[in-house]
Design an enzyme around this catalytic site. Structure first.
Site, short mmCIF file in Angstrom:
data_model
loop_
_atom_site.label_atom_id
_atom_site.label_comp_id
_atom_site.label_asym_id
_atom_site.label_seq_id
_atom_site.Cartn_x
_atom_site.Cartn_y
_atom_site.Cartn_z
N CYS A 240 0.83 -1.21 0.00
CA CYS A 240 0.00 0.00 0.00
C CYS A 240 0.87 1.26 0.00
CB CYS A 240 -0.98 -0.04 1.17
SG CYS A 240 -2.37 1.10 0.95
N HIS A 325 -3.99 -4.93 -0.08
CA HIS A 325 -3.55 -5.51 1.19
C HIS A 325 -3.62 -7.03 1.13
CE1 HIS A 325 -3.17 -2.00 3.94
NE2 HIS A 325 -3.89 -1.43 2.98
N GLU A 327 -2.71 -9.13 3.27
CA GLU A 327 -3.07 -9.68 4.58
C GLU A 327 -4.56 -9.56 4.85
OE1 GLU A 327 -3.09 -5.39 5.31
OE2 GLU A 327 -1.79 -6.70 4.14
#
Length: 358
Positions: A240, A325, A327
């Site tokens: 990001c 993202h 994750e």
């Protein structure tokens, strides 16, 4: 609850019920399209300085659980919802969302026509706003802040493990990034974003992850020379904001989107495999296509909706970046394989990269 208002700098005013007896709060008004994950959203450091409008109409229905926090405390300036559930029902809930708002003295304007509000933001763009009891409240002038100081680690901290040593350069990292690395048996050292380059070298990492974070990436221009050196010394993954900073360090430019990408339902295309993945995103800036040095970097991902750059891969060095993202939390975990690819880079270049100062 008392009557309250969200007043935009463009003149629009939205009425609702205000939870929390707090002073007027000002911030950048953005919206998130996720259907779940409100707790992860408000504790994501990337939202520092922002008023988050939840486009999903019902928020708080499954309560809160401290395990869902992406950082120790909320970072949003305030929230706007269509409806807020006061009596959640979920077997893991340890409290209500309203309990969390009261604990941290966070203002929330609810019973708002969020559909109309989101359509306004989409038309006018991300704007500044104020949440207030006073319908005539004015938005004060303020300059762009360095929000990284608010969210970065205050000291260095190491999580011991048996695997490769990863430095997590903290511009406002999410806990889920750390969890993925620890699950991969990595030793992880979290350092503040302003940690000196010489001391990073002294830690002798096997790789570096440059984290997500809030605000305009240009605010971190004083860190670009260090970031360039890091990427020339170690396998590096930028996530990001980290993606944007690596691009800036190599001469690219960034621009602000009209209303940003925030939510858990953004499709991106892997240009190598031509597969499309659903991703979690939270950013208001993107790297400008025409400014990327394509002799050095290949564009690895693009956003299916608007064609913006979603990832880069260096042609000769072990550098990879993603705008989304991997994750997730909240959001789909389709792209968690990015961490596997980074682990492969570590194995491939172990012992090859020079740790000497350039």
């Amino acid at each position: 609850m008392k009557q309250g208002f969200l007043i935009l700098e463009t003149g629009e005013r939205f009425e609702g019920k205000l939870i929390g007896n707090v002073p007027d709060i000002c911030g950048e008004v953005v919206f998130n399209t996720s259907m779940t994950g409100y707790q992860e959203i408000i504790t994501d450091p990337s939202y520092a300085g922002q008023i988050v409008v939840f486009s999903y109409p019902l928020i708080g229905n499954y309560g809160i659980n401290k395990e869902y926090n992406e950082s120790p405390k909320p970072h949003v300036k305030g929230m706007v919802t269509g409806e807020l559930c006061a009596e959640p029902n979920h077997f893991t809930a340890t409290g209500s969302f309203i309990n969390m708002l009261e604990k941290y003295n966070l203002p929330c304007l609810t019973e708002v026509d969020t559909r109309k509000l989101v359509k306004t933001i989409r038309k006018k763009g991300t704007v500044k706003g104020v949440i207030s009891h006073d319908k005539t409240a004015h938005i004060p002038d303020w300059e762009t802040e360095n929000l990284f100081h608010q969210v970065t680690a205050k000291k260095i901290f190491t999580h011991a493990n048996d695997g490769p040593h990863i430095i997590l350069l903290d511009f406002g990292y999410k806990k889920s990034i750390l969890h993925y690395l620890l699950h991969a048996k990595c030793k992880v050292t979290i350092v503040p974003y302003h940690y000196p380059l010489e001391e990073i070298h002294a830690l002798k990492p096997d790789g570096v992850i440059i984290s997500n974070g809030p605000g305009d990436p240009v605010t971190a221009s004083d860190q670009l020379l260090k970031i360039r050196n890091i990427t020339e010394s170690y396998p590096t993954l930028g996530i990001c904001l980290g993606h944007q900073l690596i691009a800036l360090a190599y001469g690219a430019k960034t621009k602000k989107l009209l209303f940003g990408h925030r939510g858990g339902n953004h499709p991106v295309k892997d240009l190598e495999t031509e597969k499309v993945f659903m991703t979690a995103q939270n950013h208001g800036y993107v790297v400008e296509d025409s400014t990327v040095d394509e002799a050095a970097f290949a564009i690895s991902f693009k956003n299916v909706n608007d064609g913006t750059i979603e990832g880069l891969r260096h042609r000769n060095r072990p550098i990879m970046t993603v705008q989304f993202h991997p994750e997730a939390h909240p959001g789909p975990q389709d792209t968690e394989y990015i961490f596997d690819q980074f682990m492969h880079l570590l194995n491939q270049y172990s012992g090859v990269i020079s740790y000497a100062l350039q």
